[in-house]
Scaffold this motif. Structure first.
Motif, PDB file in Angstrom:
ATOM      1  N   GLU A 172      -2.963   9.041   0.883  1.00  0.00           N
ATOM      2  CA  GLU A 172      -3.543   8.179   1.908  1.00  0.00           C
ATOM      3  C   GLU A 172      -4.993   7.843   1.580  1.00  0.00           C
ATOM      4  O   GLU A 172      -5.449   6.708   1.791  1.00  0.00           O
ATOM      5  CB  GLU A 172      -3.447   8.845   3.282  1.00  0.00           C
ATOM      6  N   GLY A 173      -5.722   8.805   1.052  1.00  0.00           N
ATOM      7  CA  GLY A 173      -7.104   8.538   0.671  1.00  0.00           C
ATOM      8  C   GLY A 173      -7.215   7.518  -0.456  1.00  0.00           C
ATOM      9  O   GLY A 173      -8.061   6.618  -0.420  1.00  0.00           O
ATOM     10  N   VAL A 174      -6.338   7.648  -1.450  1.00  0.00           N
ATOM     11  CA  VAL A 174      -6.337   6.699  -2.565  1.00  0.00           C
ATOM     12  C   VAL A 174      -5.975   5.297  -2.075  1.00  0.00           C
ATOM     13  O   VAL A 174      -6.604   4.296  -2.455  1.00  0.00           O
ATOM     14  CB  VAL A 174      -5.358   7.162  -3.666  1.00  0.00           C
ATOM     15  N   SER A 178      -7.442  -0.200  -0.759  1.00  0.00           N
ATOM     16  CA  SER A 178      -7.187  -1.311   0.168  1.00  0.00           C
ATOM     17  C   SER A 178      -8.329  -2.319   0.186  1.00  0.00           C
ATOM     18  O   SER A 178      -8.145  -3.470   0.601  1.00  0.00           O
ATOM     19  CB  SER A 178      -6.942  -0.765   1.580  1.00  0.00           C
ATOM     20  N   ALA A 179      -9.513  -1.887  -0.270  1.00  0.00           N
ATOM     21  CA  ALA A 179     -10.634  -2.831  -0.351  1.00  0.00           C
ATOM     22  C   ALA A 179     -10.382  -3.896  -1.405  1.00  0.00           C
ATOM     23  O   ALA A 179     -10.981  -4.983  -1.355  1.00  0.00           O
ATOM     24  CB  ALA A 179     -11.924  -2.077  -0.660  1.00  0.00           C
ATOM     25  N   LEU A 180      -9.483  -3.595  -2.341  1.00  0.00           N
ATOM     26  CA  LEU A 180      -9.206  -4.534  -3.431  1.00  0.00           C
ATOM     27  C   LEU A 180      -7.795  -5.102  -3.389  1.00  0.00           C
ATOM     28  O   LEU A 180      -7.515  -6.091  -4.062  1.00  0.00           O
ATOM     29  CB  LEU A 180      -9.414  -3.829  -4.784  1.00  0.00           C
ATOM     30  N   SER A 181      -6.925  -4.496  -2.597  1.00  0.00           N
ATOM     31  CA  SER A 181      -5.522  -4.896  -2.645  1.00  0.00           C
ATOM     32  C   SER A 181      -4.892  -4.870  -1.256  1.00  0.00           C
ATOM     33  O   SER A 181      -4.957  -3.841  -0.567  1.00  0.00           O
ATOM     34  CB  SER A 181      -4.746  -3.959  -3.580  1.00  0.00           C
ATOM     35  N   ASP A 182      -4.295  -5.996  -0.869  1.00  0.00           N
ATOM     36  CA  ASP A 182      -3.567  -6.031   0.395  1.00  0.00           C
ATOM     37  C   ASP A 182      -2.334  -5.141   0.336  1.00  0.00           C
ATOM     38  O   ASP A 182      -1.912  -4.585   1.358  1.00  0.00           O
ATOM     39  CB  ASP A 182      -3.142  -7.472   0.717  1.00  0.00           C
ATOM     40  N   LEU A 183      -1.747  -5.009  -0.849  1.00  0.00           N
ATOM     41  CA  LEU A 183      -0.584  -4.145  -1.000  1.00  0.00           C
ATOM     42  C   LEU A 183      -0.940  -2.683  -0.716  1.00  0.00           C
ATOM     43  O   LEU A 183      -0.176  -1.961  -0.061  1.00  0.00           O
ATOM     44  CB  LEU A 183      -0.014  -4.277  -2.409  1.00  0.00           C
ATOM     45  N   ALA A 184      -2.111  -2.256  -1.196  1.00  0.00           N
ATOM     46  CA  ALA A 184      -2.562  -0.889  -0.929  1.00  0.00           C
ATOM     47  C   ALA A 184      -2.811  -0.684   0.554  1.00  0.00           C
ATOM     48  O   ALA A 184      -2.485   0.372   1.111  1.00  0.00           O
ATOM     49  CB  ALA A 184      -3.835  -0.590  -1.725  1.00  0.00           C
ATOM     50  N   LEU A 185      -3.382  -1.697   1.217  1.00  0.00           N
ATOM     51  CA  LEU A 185      -3.609  -1.607   2.660  1.00  0.00           C
ATOM     52  C   LEU A 185      -2.293  -1.471   3.401  1.00  0.00           C
ATOM     53  O   LEU A 185      -2.166  -0.659   4.329  1.00  0.00           O
ATOM     54  CB  LEU A 185      -4.377  -2.833   3.151  1.00  0.00           C
ATOM     55  N   ALA A 186      -1.317  -2.271   2.987  1.00  0.00           N
ATOM     56  CA  ALA A 186      -0.002  -2.178   3.622  1.00  0.00           C
ATOM     57  C   ALA A 186       0.615  -0.809   3.389  1.00  0.00           C
ATOM     58  O   ALA A 186       1.253  -0.235   4.288  1.00  0.00           O
ATOM     59  CB  ALA A 186       0.913  -3.269   3.069  1.00  0.00           C
TER      60      ALA A 186
END
Length: 347
Positions: A263-265, A270-278
């Motif tokens: 979750e931390g990663v 998520s600051a660089l990737s919408d996929l990571a945010l999702a």
């Protein structure tokens, strides 16, 4: 200790303590009420970690009135050094570890001896059963969640009726020969020294045995803050055990740290990737749903009045342990010595 061996003549109880003024006399009194098998005598060694709240004076007074009790000085002030100091003085054929904050059935020691005789194991103990300081509010929610196998990742130590082999066991009762074979407790560990000792026994081919007939209740923490500090410490010390043996005692010891780390990663990415945010949001929602479902299962057994507090408590068990694990791994991977801050009392 096999079924063919005679019962022990002397049982040594070993107990570490530090600043237990409000509990130490009740603990000693409870030991005098133990119903021992015929021919078995008891000695009690209590390792005081330089208490400064009057505990030492109460202990000295009690020992002056009952010759079965001895105060053992523990300048290291932690559990593992206290246990080893007691072991060095113990004369018993069997060693029983006890905790000051735990209450014991009057046949606790007798059932430990019976389980050793029955199983032939290297260490036996009962289930880890939590009892709240008060029957409602945060203490009750913390104890109820603690008892759930869902919260504990399926650990059999929470199963009051289970009899059989386990990875680790609450407190412990050993034939003296078990310590001769496997050594004492690792004094580098402030927490998890019992898990590490049991892992050492199993890696050498020994057996750990749990019996529901060995009955005791442990007074769990009473506030969310105490709970978070306690489980953060448990999580922090686990990587040091894993480093020593090159393996985890169980997968459940890894899961909280992996979840918190992932979750931390994802949050950072998520600051660089919408996929990571999702991914961060999706994984968080899945965990929240699992926590809510577990809270309902626990409340169904322990009482619906606890339901509003249970999601917070369950989350703290997992997240505090996971955060502590990550901090422990950070120190292990950098070759650092353990942080003394993770050895402070959490009550």
């Amino acid at each position: 200790m096999s079924a063919a061996e005679p019962p022990p003549r002397t049982v040594s109880v070993i107990a570490p303590c530090r600043n237990e003024r409000d509990h130490i006399v009740d603990f000693c009194r409870a030991l005098t009420a133990q119903h021992l098998p015929d021919g078995v005598t008891l000695e009690v060694l209590i390792a005081d970690g330089r208490s400064d709240d009057g505990t030492r004076e109460l202990l000295v007074d009690w020992c002056g009135r009952d010759a079965r009790f001895q105060v053992v000085d523990n300048p290291g002030r932690i559990v593992s050094t206290g246990l080893n100091r007691c072991l060095a003085r113990a004369r018993g054929d069997v060693i029983v570890r006890m905790d000051i904050h735990t209450r014991y059935a009057s046949d606790y020691i007798a059932q430990c001896l019976a389980a050793l005789q029955r199983s032939g194991a290297d260490n036996v103990g009962g289930p880890w059963v939590a009892q709240p300081a008060t029957p409602e509010g945060w203490p009750a929610a913390i104890a109820a969640a603690f008892q759930s196998r869902w919260v504990a990742g399926g650990a059999r130590s929470r199963d009051r009726g289970y009899e059989g082999e386990v990875d680790t066991v609450y407190l412990g009762c050993w034939p003296r020969a078990s310590f001769d074979r496997h050594g004492g407790f690792d004094e580098r560990l402030v927490r998890n020294q019992d898990d590490e000792h049991n892992l050492r026994i199993r890696r050498a081919g020994g057996r750990i045995w749990q019996s529901g007939r060995i009955r005791s209740v442990y007074q769990s923490r009473s506030t969310p803050g105490q709970l978070a500090r306690q489980w953060r410490q448990y999580g922090y010390w686990k990587p040091f055990v894993m480093r020593k043996h090159g393996q985890a005692a169980s997968w459940r010891h890894l899961a909280p740290g992996l979840f918190v780390g992932l979750e931390g990663v994802l949050l950072l990415a998520s600051a660089l990737s919408d996929l990571a945010l999702a991914g961060f949001i999706g994984l968080g929602l899945l965990y929240a749903l699992a926590v809510l479902a577990t809270a309902v299962l626990v409340a169904r057994e322990a009482g619906w009045a606890l339901l509003p507090r249970l999601p917070v408590v369950i989350g703290l068990y997992h997240l505090a342990y996971g955060a502590g694990s990550l901090q422990g791994w950070a120190d292990v991977l950098r070759g650092r010595e353990p942080d003394p801050a993770f050895g402070r009392l959490t009550r």
